[in-house]
Write a protein that holds these residues in place. Structure first.
Motif, PDB file in Angstrom:
ATOM      1  N   GLU A 184       0.880  -1.172   0.000  1.00 36.27           N
ATOM      2  CA  GLU A 184       0.000   0.000   0.000  1.00 36.27           C
ATOM      3  C   GLU A 184       0.917   1.221   0.000  1.00 36.27           C
ATOM      4  OE1 GLU A 184      -3.634   1.788  -0.198  1.00 36.27           O
ATOM      5  OE2 GLU A 184      -3.399  -0.379  -0.015  1.00 36.27           O
ATOM      6  N   VAL A 185       0.824   2.032  -1.050  1.00 33.77           N
ATOM      7  CA  VAL A 185       1.710   3.185  -1.211  1.00 33.77           C
ATOM      8  C   VAL A 185       0.870   4.422  -1.499  1.00 33.77           C
ATOM      9  CG1 VAL A 185       3.622   4.156  -2.557  1.00 33.77           C
ATOM     10  CG2 VAL A 185       3.537   1.702  -2.137  1.00 33.77           C
ATOM     11  N   GLU A 186       1.123   5.494  -0.756  1.00 34.42           N
ATOM     12  CA  GLU A 186       0.429   6.764  -0.988  1.00 34.42           C
ATOM     13  C   GLU A 186       1.268   7.611  -1.933  1.00 34.42           C
ATOM     14  OE1 GLU A 186      -2.637   7.536  -0.017  1.00 34.42           O
ATOM     15  OE2 GLU A 186      -2.735   5.539   0.881  1.00 34.42           O
ATOM     16  N   ALA A 187       0.944   7.594  -3.213  1.00 29.93           N
ATOM     17  CA  ALA A 187       1.673   8.370  -4.215  1.00 29.93           C
ATOM     18  C   ALA A 187       0.827   8.480  -5.470  1.00 29.93           C
ATOM     19  CB  ALA A 187       3.002   7.695  -4.538  1.00 29.93           C
ATOM     20  N   GLU A 188       0.980   9.584  -6.173  1.00 35.78           N
ATOM     21  CA  GLU A 188       0.260   9.777  -7.430  1.00 35.78           C
ATOM     22  C   GLU A 188       1.114   9.448  -8.639  1.00 35.78           C
ATOM     23  OE1 GLU A 188      -1.556  13.592  -7.693  1.00 35.78           O
ATOM     24  OE2 GLU A 188      -2.495  13.413  -5.723  1.00 35.78           O
ATOM     25  N   ASP A 189       2.449   9.523  -8.466  1.00 34.05           N
ATOM     26  CA  ASP A 189       3.344   9.267  -9.590  1.00 34.05           C
ATOM     27  C   ASP A 189       4.538   8.443  -9.116  1.00 34.05           C
ATOM     28  OD1 ASP A 189       5.181  11.060  -8.386  1.00 34.05           O
ATOM     29  OD2 ASP A 189       4.354  12.744  -9.498  1.00 34.05           O
ATOM     30  N   LEU A 190       5.380   8.071 -10.067  1.00 27.59           N
ATOM     31  CA  LEU A 190       6.512   7.202  -9.741  1.00 27.59           C
ATOM     32  C   LEU A 190       7.507   7.894  -8.811  1.00 27.59           C
ATOM     33  CD1 LEU A 190       7.857   4.494 -10.059  1.00 27.59           C
ATOM     34  CD2 LEU A 190       8.822   5.273 -12.232  1.00 27.59           C
ATOM     35  N   THR A 191       7.730   9.187  -8.986  1.00 29.47           N
ATOM     36  CA  THR A 191       8.628   9.913  -8.089  1.00 29.47           C
ATOM     37  C   THR A 191       8.114   9.850  -6.656  1.00 29.47           C
ATOM     38  OG1 THR A 191       9.399  11.404  -9.823  1.00 29.47           O
ATOM     39  CG2 THR A 191       9.626  12.184  -7.570  1.00 29.47           C
ATOM     40  N   GLY A 192       6.825  10.068  -6.475  1.00 28.30           N
ATOM     41  CA  GLY A 192       6.228  10.003  -5.150  1.00 28.30           C
ATOM     42  C   GLY A 192       6.312   8.617  -4.549  1.00 28.30           C
TER      43      GLY A 192
ATOM     44  N   LEU B  61       8.780   4.951  -0.602  1.00 29.59           N
ATOM     45  CA  LEU B  61       9.460   3.678  -0.355  1.00 29.59           C
ATOM     46  C   LEU B  61      10.917   3.870   0.070  1.00 29.59           C
ATOM     47  CD1 LEU B  61       7.976   1.821  -3.444  1.00 29.59           C
ATOM     48  CD2 LEU B  61       7.438   1.345  -1.044  1.00 29.59           C
ATOM     49  N   ASP B  62      11.290   5.100   0.399  1.00 30.91           N
ATOM     50  CA  ASP B  62      12.649   5.447   0.846  1.00 30.91           C
ATOM     51  C   ASP B  62      13.720   5.255  -0.222  1.00 30.91           C
ATOM     52  OD1 ASP B  62      11.787   6.273   3.386  1.00 30.91           O
ATOM     53  OD2 ASP B  62      11.898   4.231   4.152  1.00 30.91           O
TER      54      ASP B  62
ATOM     55  N   VAL C 160      20.132   5.997  -6.597  1.00 33.63           N
ATOM     56  CA  VAL C 160      20.343   5.788  -8.027  1.00 33.63           C
ATOM     57  C   VAL C 160      19.816   4.398  -8.351  1.00 33.63           C
ATOM     58  CG1 VAL C 160      22.056   5.598  -9.862  1.00 33.63           C
ATOM     59  CG2 VAL C 160      22.364   7.289  -8.038  1.00 33.63           C
ATOM     60  N   VAL C 161      18.661   4.356  -9.021  1.00 34.31           N
ATOM     61  CA  VAL C 161      18.015   3.091  -9.345  1.00 34.31           C
ATOM     62  C   VAL C 161      17.446   3.156 -10.763  1.00 34.31           C
ATOM     63  CG1 VAL C 161      17.403   2.513  -6.963  1.00 34.31           C
ATOM     64  CG2 VAL C 161      15.819   3.865  -8.343  1.00 34.31           C
ATOM     65  N   ALA C 162      17.207   1.996 -11.322  1.00 32.35           N
ATOM     66  CA  ALA C 162      16.470   1.886 -12.577  1.00 32.35           C
ATOM     67  C   ALA C 162      15.039   1.503 -12.219  1.00 32.35           C
ATOM     68  CB  ALA C 162      17.094   0.816 -13.467  1.00 32.35           C
ATOM     69  N   THR C 163      14.084   2.002 -12.998  1.00 28.77           N
ATOM     70  CA  THR C 163      12.679   1.741 -12.689  1.00 28.77           C
ATOM     71  C   THR C 163      11.914   1.307 -13.923  1.00 28.77           C
ATOM     72  OG1 THR C 163      12.161   4.090 -13.016  1.00 28.77           O
ATOM     73  CG2 THR C 163      12.566   3.373 -10.758  1.00 28.77           C
ATOM     74  N   ALA C 164      10.891   0.496 -13.665  1.00 30.38           N
ATOM     75  CA  ALA C 164       9.965   0.090 -14.719  1.00 30.38           C
ATOM     76  C   ALA C 164       8.569   0.038 -14.115  1.00 30.38           C
ATOM     77  CB  ALA C 164      10.343  -1.274 -15.280  1.00 30.38           C
ATOM     78  N   VAL C 165       7.575   0.371 -14.913  1.00 25.68           N
ATOM     79  CA  VAL C 165       6.182   0.262 -14.499  1.00 25.68           C
ATOM     80  C   VAL C 165       5.478  -0.618 -15.522  1.00 25.68           C
ATOM     81  CG1 VAL C 165       4.022   1.489 -14.073  1.00 25.68           C
ATOM     82  CG2 VAL C 165       6.192   2.524 -13.387  1.00 25.68           C
ATOM     83  N   ASN C 166       4.876  -1.687 -15.030  1.00 26.12           N
ATOM     84  CA  ASN C 166       4.177  -2.654 -15.886  1.00 26.12           C
ATOM     85  C   ASN C 166       5.057  -3.148 -17.028  1.00 26.12           C
ATOM     86  OD1 ASN C 166       1.881  -2.358 -14.268  1.00 26.12           O
ATOM     87  ND2 ASN C 166       1.201  -0.604 -15.458  1.00 26.12           N
ATOM     88  N   GLY C 167       6.346  -3.354 -16.717  1.00 20.65           N
ATOM     89  CA  GLY C 167       7.280  -3.920 -17.681  1.00 20.65           C
ATOM     90  C   GLY C 167       7.928  -2.927 -18.618  1.00 20.65           C
ATOM     91  N   ALA C 168       7.560  -1.650 -18.541  1.00 19.99           N
ATOM     92  CA  ALA C 168       8.134  -0.631 -19.416  1.00 19.99           C
ATOM     93  C   ALA C 168       9.121   0.227 -18.631  1.00 19.99           C
ATOM     94  CB  ALA C 168       7.039   0.245 -20.010  1.00 19.99           C
ATOM     95  N   PHE C 169      10.350   0.326 -19.126  1.00 18.58           N
ATOM     96  CA  PHE C 169      11.382   1.132 -18.490  1.00 18.58           C
ATOM     97  C   PHE C 169      10.922   2.585 -18.380  1.00 18.58           C
ATOM     98  CE2 PHE C 169      15.097   3.957 -19.160  1.00 18.58           C
ATOM     99  CZ  PHE C 169      15.748   3.720 -17.969  1.00 18.58           C
ATOM    100  N   VAL C 170      11.177   3.201 -17.230  1.00 20.61           N
ATOM    101  CA  VAL C 170      10.866   4.616 -17.016  1.00 20.61           C
ATOM    102  C   VAL C 170      12.159   5.320 -16.622  1.00 20.61           C
ATOM    103  CG1 VAL C 170       9.494   6.298 -15.733  1.00 20.61           C
ATOM    104  CG2 VAL C 170       8.525   4.049 -16.234  1.00 20.61           C
ATOM    105  N   PRO C 171      12.720   6.159 -17.514  1.00 19.84           N
ATOM    106  CA  PRO C 171      13.948   6.871 -17.164  1.00 19.84           C
ATOM    107  C   PRO C 171      13.714   7.862 -16.034  1.00 19.84           C
ATOM    108  CG  PRO C 171      13.135   7.568 -19.321  1.00 19.84           C
ATOM    109  CD  PRO C 171      12.244   6.463 -18.845  1.00 19.84           C
TER     110      PRO C 171
END
Length: 65
Positions: free
Chosen positions: A11-19, A24-25, A30-41
């Motif tokens: 359960e995460v309170e956020a509207e966007d990936l940055t939030g 999540l601390d 410096v991390v790599a991120t993906a949402v639903n399998g798609a890389f997000v720079p």
């Protein structure tokens, strides 16, 4: 909002990936991120809105050989 983060339901309170990363601390990490399998720079994270059930992958770089 219910999200799947690295395979675990959270359960995460956020509207966007940055939030979400901040909640999540991972705010300054410096991390790599993906949402639903798609890389997000990193530059696009603030504009990547999230919704219930999204799957987020967060991967930290590793050194070794």
């Amino acid at each position: 909002m219910k999200l799947i983060v690295n395979g675990s339901p959270l359960e995460v309170e956020a509207e966007d990936l940055t939030g979400a990363l901040a909640a999540l601390d991972y705010g300054d990490a410096v991390v790599a991120t993906a949402v639903n399998g798609a890389f997000v720079p990193a530059a696009a994270r603030a504009g990547r809105a999230l919704k219930d059930g999204d799957r987020i992958e967060i991967v930290a770089p590793r050194q070794g050989g």
